[in-house]
Design an enzyme around this catalytic site. Sequence first.
Site, PDB file in Angstrom:
ATOM      1  N   HIS A  10     -33.308 -23.890  17.232  1.00  0.00           N
ATOM      2  CA  HIS A  10     -33.048 -22.633  17.920  1.00  0.00           C
ATOM      3  C   HIS A  10     -31.857 -21.942  17.273  1.00  0.00           C
ATOM      4  O   HIS A  10     -30.947 -22.590  16.756  1.00  0.00           O
ATOM      5  CB  HIS A  10     -32.726 -22.863  19.395  1.00  0.00           C
ATOM      6  N   THR A  11     -31.885 -20.622  17.318  1.00  0.00           N
ATOM      7  CA  THR A  11     -30.699 -19.859  16.923  1.00  0.00           C
ATOM      8  C   THR A  11     -29.725 -19.897  18.089  1.00  0.00           C
ATOM      9  O   THR A  11     -29.962 -19.287  19.126  1.00  0.00           O
ATOM     10  CB  THR A  11     -31.069 -18.400  16.581  1.00  0.00           C
ATOM     11  N   THR A  12     -28.660 -20.639  17.932  1.00  0.00           N
ATOM     12  CA  THR A  12     -27.744 -20.821  19.060  1.00  0.00           C
ATOM     13  C   THR A  12     -26.758 -19.675  19.213  1.00  0.00           C
ATOM     14  O   THR A  12     -26.192 -19.478  20.286  1.00  0.00           O
ATOM     15  CB  THR A  12     -26.956 -22.130  18.900  1.00  0.00           C
ATOM     16  N   ARG A  13     -26.550 -18.930  18.143  1.00  0.00           N
ATOM     17  CA  ARG A  13     -25.647 -17.782  18.223  1.00  0.00           C
ATOM     18  C   ARG A  13     -25.917 -16.880  17.021  1.00  0.00           C
ATOM     19  O   ARG A  13     -26.397 -17.345  15.989  1.00  0.00           O
ATOM     20  CB  ARG A  13     -24.182 -18.216  18.226  1.00  0.00           C
ATOM     21  N   TRP A 122     -31.629 -12.450  19.298  1.00  0.00           N
ATOM     22  CA  TRP A 122     -30.268 -11.988  19.618  1.00  0.00           C
ATOM     23  C   TRP A 122     -30.112 -10.526  19.208  1.00  0.00           C
ATOM     24  O   TRP A 122     -29.338 -10.186  18.320  1.00  0.00           O
ATOM     25  CB  TRP A 122     -29.233 -12.863  18.928  1.00  0.00           C
TER      26      TRP A 122
END
Length: 240
Positions: A10-13, A122
């Site tokens: 996952h893209t955490t940030r 995001w």
Amino acid sequence: IQFTMAGIQHTTRPIVTGTSVVGLKYDGGVLLAADTLLSYGSMAKSFTTPRLQSIQNKILLGASGEFSDFQEIVTRVEALALEETTQSMESLYEARTLSAKSLWNYLRAVMYQKRSKFNPFWNDVVVAGFEENAPFLGVVDKLGTTLEENLVATGFGAYLAMPLLREQWRPDLSEGEARALLEEKVLFYRDCRASARIQLAKVTADGTTVSEPYELDHSNGWNAPSMVRAVGDLDGDGGW
């Protein structure tokens, strides 16, 4: 025998990001503006990356936030637009194109699904179009929340630019007045992730136009009285 299983990635940030996109309706269309700077954390990574995209010469997309996620969104949208125009039953009998409002609702569902799986895109995405003889302007955030308005801004611009736009916007703005309003350099001077190199895009009944990036003249900007007034009774101090 050894078995390994990679975890779900996952893209955490956000990593490589773009800042604000600002848009408004004017008499005859919608105008968007965004700078071309991408930041890697607090460092400038690229000064020449456009964040405004035209879809089938009918719809404009712009986004702030993680740039790789925006690239994935554009890929999905282009595939959806192609499917709409070539594979639907109605396309056999009449020319069909994806509408801006339909795309706006599609992105709402996509953003909500992604965040519900704890793997959001995001981005805050601006969608602009011209349909049924009227301009359309909406925004979708990373949670799937939507807003349709006469003027929108994402990123830092949602806090800084919107109050100024509300003061000066009116429904009968000409294209020139709308452009002058969006070229105000308030974000460049106050947002440390913004650049003076910007791009404009418009959509009207005739289709979309996306400009080449160009540099705003800011040679005299730091001479504003609020920037050079004396501080602490020290004449000529130049502090803020």
